[in-house]
Design a protein around this motif. Sequence first.
Motif: not given
Length: 158
Positions: A95-101
């Motif tokens: 959850n702490g990461n962007s969709h792209g990452k």
Amino acid sequence: MNIKRGLFRLWLVLSIIWIAVFVFISWDSIERDEWWSGDPDIYADLPVPCGKARGTEGKDYSQRLAPEPWNTVRNPGSACWYPERKFRALFPFYNGNSHGKVSKMLYDELGWEPAEGGDKFLRTKPVVLAALLPPLLVLAVGSALVWAFSGFARRPAA
């Protein structure tokens, strides 16, 4: 009898038949293109190796082939695909990461290479070109021949 009109009508009928048959034969290729996919953005879903899948198939995720042709031949060539909302609920540690990452991390885990700005019409373009080019060439050559031979026609007597 008007030869020009008859030849044009014959060309039109044969061209429509050619295009319809060619598209029918190539339909499987067209359907695999991104623009045709039932999912408006096939890259919006997130792939997880099916051995690590959580939830219920058909409800939380679906098992599909990789959208990129070069990844379908790898092992594995398919994955369990989650919509982002369900993925975030079932895999909260991302959850702490962007969709792209997250997408890049999951592709790396699968051993896949992501598509960077791919062409949505990759398979459709050659089909359209092959369906339209021959009739257009026949029209151009036929028109040139009709024009050339019309120079030999007798002029009406005045």
